[in-house]
Scaffold this active site. Structure first.
Site, short mmCIF file in Angstrom:
data_model
loop_
_atom_site.label_atom_id
_atom_site.label_comp_id
_atom_site.label_asym_id
_atom_site.label_seq_id
_atom_site.Cartn_x
_atom_site.Cartn_y
_atom_site.Cartn_z
N ASP A 270 19.40 -13.38 9.26
CA ASP A 270 17.96 -14.28 8.93
C ASP A 270 16.91 -13.41 8.70
O ASP A 270 17.01 -11.96 8.85
CB ASP A 270 17.95 -14.91 10.24
CG ASP A 270 17.83 -14.66 11.60
OD1 ASP A 270 18.03 -13.06 11.71
OD2 ASP A 270 17.64 -15.15 12.60
N ASN B 166 16.40 -21.33 23.89
CA ASN B 166 16.57 -22.64 23.81
C ASN B 166 18.03 -22.95 23.20
O ASN B 166 18.11 -23.96 22.83
CB ASN B 166 15.43 -23.02 22.98
CG ASN B 166 15.25 -22.77 21.53
OD1 ASN B 166 16.11 -21.64 21.18
ND2 ASN B 166 14.37 -22.88 20.79
N HIS C 275 19.01 -21.46 20.47
CA HIS C 275 19.15 -21.35 18.95
C HIS C 275 19.87 -20.02 18.68
O HIS C 275 20.33 -19.21 19.36
CB HIS C 275 17.62 -21.07 18.32
CG HIS C 275 17.02 -19.87 18.59
ND1 HIS C 275 15.49 -19.66 18.95
CD2 HIS C 275 17.55 -18.42 18.58
CE1 HIS C 275 15.16 -18.46 19.08
NE2 HIS C 275 16.31 -17.56 18.93
N GLU D 263 17.17 -23.92 15.02
CA GLU D 263 16.53 -24.20 16.26
C GLU D 263 17.11 -25.68 16.47
O GLU D 263 17.56 -26.29 15.71
CB GLU D 263 15.06 -24.60 15.83
CG GLU D 263 14.44 -23.19 15.49
CD GLU D 263 13.80 -22.23 16.75
OE1 GLU D 263 14.41 -22.53 17.97
OE2 GLU D 263 13.31 -21.10 16.37
C1 F6R Z 1 18.01 -12.57 15.31
C2 F6R Z 1 18.32 -13.82 15.75
C3 F6R Z 1 17.70 -14.42 16.85
C4 F6R Z 1 17.96 -13.74 18.14
C5 F6R Z 1 17.71 -14.53 19.41
C6 F6R Z 1 17.51 -13.77 20.68
O1 F6R Z 1 18.62 -11.94 14.08
O2 F6R Z 1 18.67 -14.39 14.50
O3 F6R Z 1 18.57 -15.76 16.98
O4 F6R Z 1 19.34 -13.40 18.24
O5 F6R Z 1 16.33 -15.02 19.29
O6 F6R Z 1 16.93 -12.75 20.68
P1 F6R Z 1 16.67 -11.54 21.76
O7 F6R Z 1 17.76 -10.85 21.59
O8 F6R Z 1 15.45 -10.91 21.35
O9 F6R Z 1 16.67 -12.12 23.14
#
Ligand code: F6R
Length: 240
Positions: A67, A136, A138, A143
């Site tokens: 992403d 959450n 995601h 989301e």
């Molecule tokens: C990153 C991504 C997000 C993260 C998620 C967890 O490319 O797509 O889904 O994997 O937000 O983020 P962290 O590792 O910072 O807790």
């Protein structure tokens, strides 16, 4: 699902890096699906170290990132392209032209998503997809919602994700409100899915992952349908 519970984040990073390194050693032209965020940083550091010592070779590896924010320039130090360069690509012997991140500065974001999905489809397929998990539930920027888009698409960030990610920006208003993300079906095409969860803030999402339901209200639960899902958690992320 294969569950690996580690004592702490360092061990989780070691295990994740070992699994990815194994794929790279067994298949020198492997395709890696990569993620940003805090969680994979330790694994990336270990992969850089292994490459520096000559233990693994990235010269024929291709990567696809999950992403990117939208809109954002690749030079912006909060862009995921910048993150990948600084945390991995600048330190390994990879051909940068074989590293793909959705273009956050594309004039037409919908066309960029179609181009990215087509490129994924034309490739030989992701061998291992590394993922973090949102508090959450995601995955990428998929989301929680009633309906999810299966392929790469433009999406709006939820307040919870903007709050969580604002720690990296000078102020909350600077966080882009949209993103380009691979969809859950694009992600699930990977041969192996490697999901990392570290820290108490991920405990609830992990608990939903470990129960028996699948719901778009917690996109991570859809990964339970994947035939080769590896979940690595540290003790803090593991529900009691
Ligand atoms: C990153 C991504 C997000 C993260 C998620 C967890 O490319 O797509 O889904 O994997 O937000 O983020 P962290 O590792 O910072 O807790």
């Amino acid at each position: 699902m294969r569950l690996i519970v580690c004592e702490h984040y360092d061990e989780l990073s070691d295990r994740a890096a070992e699994i990815i390194a194994e794929v790279v050693k067994n298949k020198p032209d492997a395709i890696l699906g990569l993620a940003t965020g805090s969680t994979p940083i330790g694994a990336y550091q270990r992969l850089c170290e292994m490459n520096r010592k000559g233990e693994i070779d990235f010269s024929r590896i291709t990567t696809f990132n999950l992403d990117e924010y939208y809109p954002i320039s690749p030079e912006n130090d909060q862009s995921y392209r910048y993150f990948m360069n600084v945390n991995l690509f600048d330190h390994i012997n990879i051909d940068k032209s074989a590293t793909h991140v959705p273009k956050g500065d594309a004039a037409d974001p919908e066309a960029e998503c179609r181009r990215y999905e087509a490129m994924l489809d034309r490739s030989a397929g992701i061998d291992i997809q590394l993922l973090g998990i949102g508090q959450n539930g995601h995955i990428g920027f998929n989301e929680p919602d009633r309906d999810l888009v299966t392929v790469t698409h433009v999406t709006s960030l939820t307040d919870s994700t903007i709050d969580a990610n604002s720690r990296f920006f000078a102020k909350r208003e600077d966080v882009p409100t949209k993103a380009l993300t691979m969809g859950m079906a694009s992600i699930a095409k990977a041969k192996t899915v490697l999901l990392l969860a570290s820290g108490k803030s991920k405990r609830e999402a992990v608990s939903r992952l470990l129960d028996e339901t699948v719901t778009t209200d917690c996109p991570a639960t859809l990964l339970k349908l994947h035939p080769d899902l590896i979940l690595i958690c540290d003790k803090d992320a593991m529900p009691e």
